[in-house]
Design a protein around this motif. Structure first.
Motif, PDB file in Angstrom:
ATOM      1  N   GLN B  33       5.741   0.650   7.416  1.00  0.00           N
ATOM      2  CA  GLN B  33       6.278   0.247   8.882  1.00  0.00           C
ATOM      3  C   GLN B  33       6.257  -1.533   8.479  1.00  0.00           C
ATOM      4  O   GLN B  33       6.967  -2.378   9.317  1.00  0.00           O
ATOM      5  CB  GLN B  33       5.387   0.290   9.821  1.00  0.00           C
ATOM      6  N   GLN B  34       5.251  -2.104   7.436  1.00  0.00           N
ATOM      7  CA  GLN B  34       5.284  -3.443   7.380  1.00  0.00           C
ATOM      8  C   GLN B  34       6.480  -4.025   6.292  1.00  0.00           C
ATOM      9  O   GLN B  34       6.948  -5.139   6.428  1.00  0.00           O
ATOM     10  CB  GLN B  34       4.153  -4.061   6.495  1.00  0.00           C
ATOM     11  N   LEU B  35       7.334  -2.920   5.848  1.00  0.00           N
ATOM     12  CA  LEU B  35       8.470  -3.167   5.151  1.00  0.00           C
ATOM     13  C   LEU B  35       9.694  -3.172   6.059  1.00  0.00           C
ATOM     14  O   LEU B  35      10.554  -4.088   6.033  1.00  0.00           O
ATOM     15  CB  LEU B  35       8.527  -2.186   4.037  1.00  0.00           C
ATOM     16  N   THR B  36       9.902  -2.163   6.829  1.00  0.00           N
ATOM     17  CA  THR B  36      11.202  -2.032   7.677  1.00  0.00           C
ATOM     18  C   THR B  36      10.894  -0.845   8.666  1.00  0.00           C
ATOM     19  O   THR B  36       9.879  -0.561   8.932  1.00  0.00           O
ATOM     20  CB  THR B  36      12.372  -1.463   6.656  1.00  0.00           C
ATOM     21  N   VAL B  37      11.876  -0.318   9.341  1.00  0.00           N
ATOM     22  CA  VAL B  37      11.882   0.463  10.376  1.00  0.00           C
ATOM     23  C   VAL B  37      11.454   2.014   9.732  1.00  0.00           C
ATOM     24  O   VAL B  37      11.888   2.407   8.909  1.00  0.00           O
ATOM     25  CB  VAL B  37      13.397   0.808  11.061  1.00  0.00           C
ATOM     26  N   CYS B  38      10.138   2.331  10.344  1.00  0.00           N
ATOM     27  CA  CYS B  38       9.430   3.483   9.691  1.00  0.00           C
ATOM     28  C   CYS B  38       8.962   4.320  10.954  1.00  0.00           C
ATOM     29  O   CYS B  38       7.761   4.219  11.067  1.00  0.00           O
ATOM     30  CB  CYS B  38       8.633   3.134   8.602  1.00  0.00           C
ATOM     31  N   VAL B 100       3.359  -4.197   0.054  1.00  0.00           N
ATOM     32  CA  VAL B 100       1.806  -4.388  -0.167  1.00  0.00           C
ATOM     33  C   VAL B 100       1.258  -4.764   1.128  1.00  0.00           C
ATOM     34  O   VAL B 100       1.746  -5.700   1.887  1.00  0.00           O
ATOM     35  CB  VAL B 100       1.595  -5.558  -1.214  1.00  0.00           C
ATOM     36  N   ASP B 101      -0.036  -4.082   1.492  1.00  0.00           N
ATOM     37  CA  ASP B 101      -0.523  -4.485   2.675  1.00  0.00           C
ATOM     38  C   ASP B 101      -0.959  -5.825   2.752  1.00  0.00           C
ATOM     39  O   ASP B 101      -1.236  -6.458   1.836  1.00  0.00           O
ATOM     40  CB  ASP B 101      -2.064  -3.544   2.787  1.00  0.00           C
TER      41      ASP B 101
END
Lengths: 158, 158
Positions: B33-38, B100-101
């Motif tokens: 979710q930190q990358l994109t819609v998930c 990466v977090d």
């Protein structure tokens, strides 16, 4: 109604279909040589790769256009479907290896191929379809409804 | 020899391994979710996708780094192997969905993930590995040995 008949004939003449194993003898690999390095392979190697892709079903489609007169493959492109975890376990289509024979430019065959691959990606439920191209081809893909999004980077091993 | 011991501990602590089905409960989707819609998916949906990817064997690998202390997944990335006709029926690796977090930046975890995926692509015989990224990330990938090559274009269906 000459123009209608003519158009219909052209449409029929340049339909996109899926790659068939006999397309190796119709200049499929020679066409890919116009795109990049594509050394000849044995019939057995070609058959193995063909069957590997076929085993992937709808996840892997190679489209071709055959010239009905010359019986040669004059346009091709492929799409593979990437199954992801993002987007609620969504799927993305990746278009690769699009090329039109240099003697068959101006017939909108590239657009037909890209539309065929894009329609396939949409039909199997992809949320997007992506590709990468050189700067000189962005105009073509914009006409196909694509937008510039990111930078493609690569590392070659050989 | 304190520094050696410390380094060794860090190496062990942040090793990349393949995704396991239990990683869903370790924050794998929350990390994406930190990358994109998930959006969240059910355990069954997750399991189905996990098994689809596993069935592809070496053609589809998702790498993760688990924080041994918190038992959370703090870095991930995936690679899929595209079997082509060009390059003598060659293979290309495609790196996707690297993140990466935000609380674990500066530990070189992104580099570890990319190296793990790149090494995998090389080990299965790919002639290249590619990815696409935003302009702000090209420097990171250049440090990983990648070069800018082309423009990524996309069309979204939803």
């Amino acid at each position: 109604m000459h123009s209608t008949v003519s158009c219909s004939t052209v449409e029929k003449k340049y339909q996109v279909r899926k790659l068939e194993i006999s397309d190796k003898s119709k200049g499929f690999l020679e066409l890919l040589q116009q795109l990049t390095v594509c050394d000849s392979v044995s019939d057995q190697e070609f058959q193995n790769r063909f069957e590997e892709l076929k085993a992937c079903g709808d996840d892997r489609v190679v489209g071709v256009i055959e010239d009905e007169c010359s019986k040669k493959i004059i346009a091709t492109g492929s799409v593979f479907i990437e199954r992801k975890f993002i987007r609620s376990c969504g799927k993305a289509g990746h278009i690769e290896d699009v090329v039109v024979d240099s003697n068959a430019r101006g017939l909108q065959l590239g657009k037909k191929i890209v539309e065929f691959l894009t329609d396939h990606a949409r039909s199997v439920g992809c949320y997007k379809v992506v590709l990468y191209c050189g700067a000189r081809n962005t105009g073509f893909y914009e006409k196909c409804g694509f937008e510039q999004q990111a930078i493609n980077m690569g590392k070659y091993f050989v």
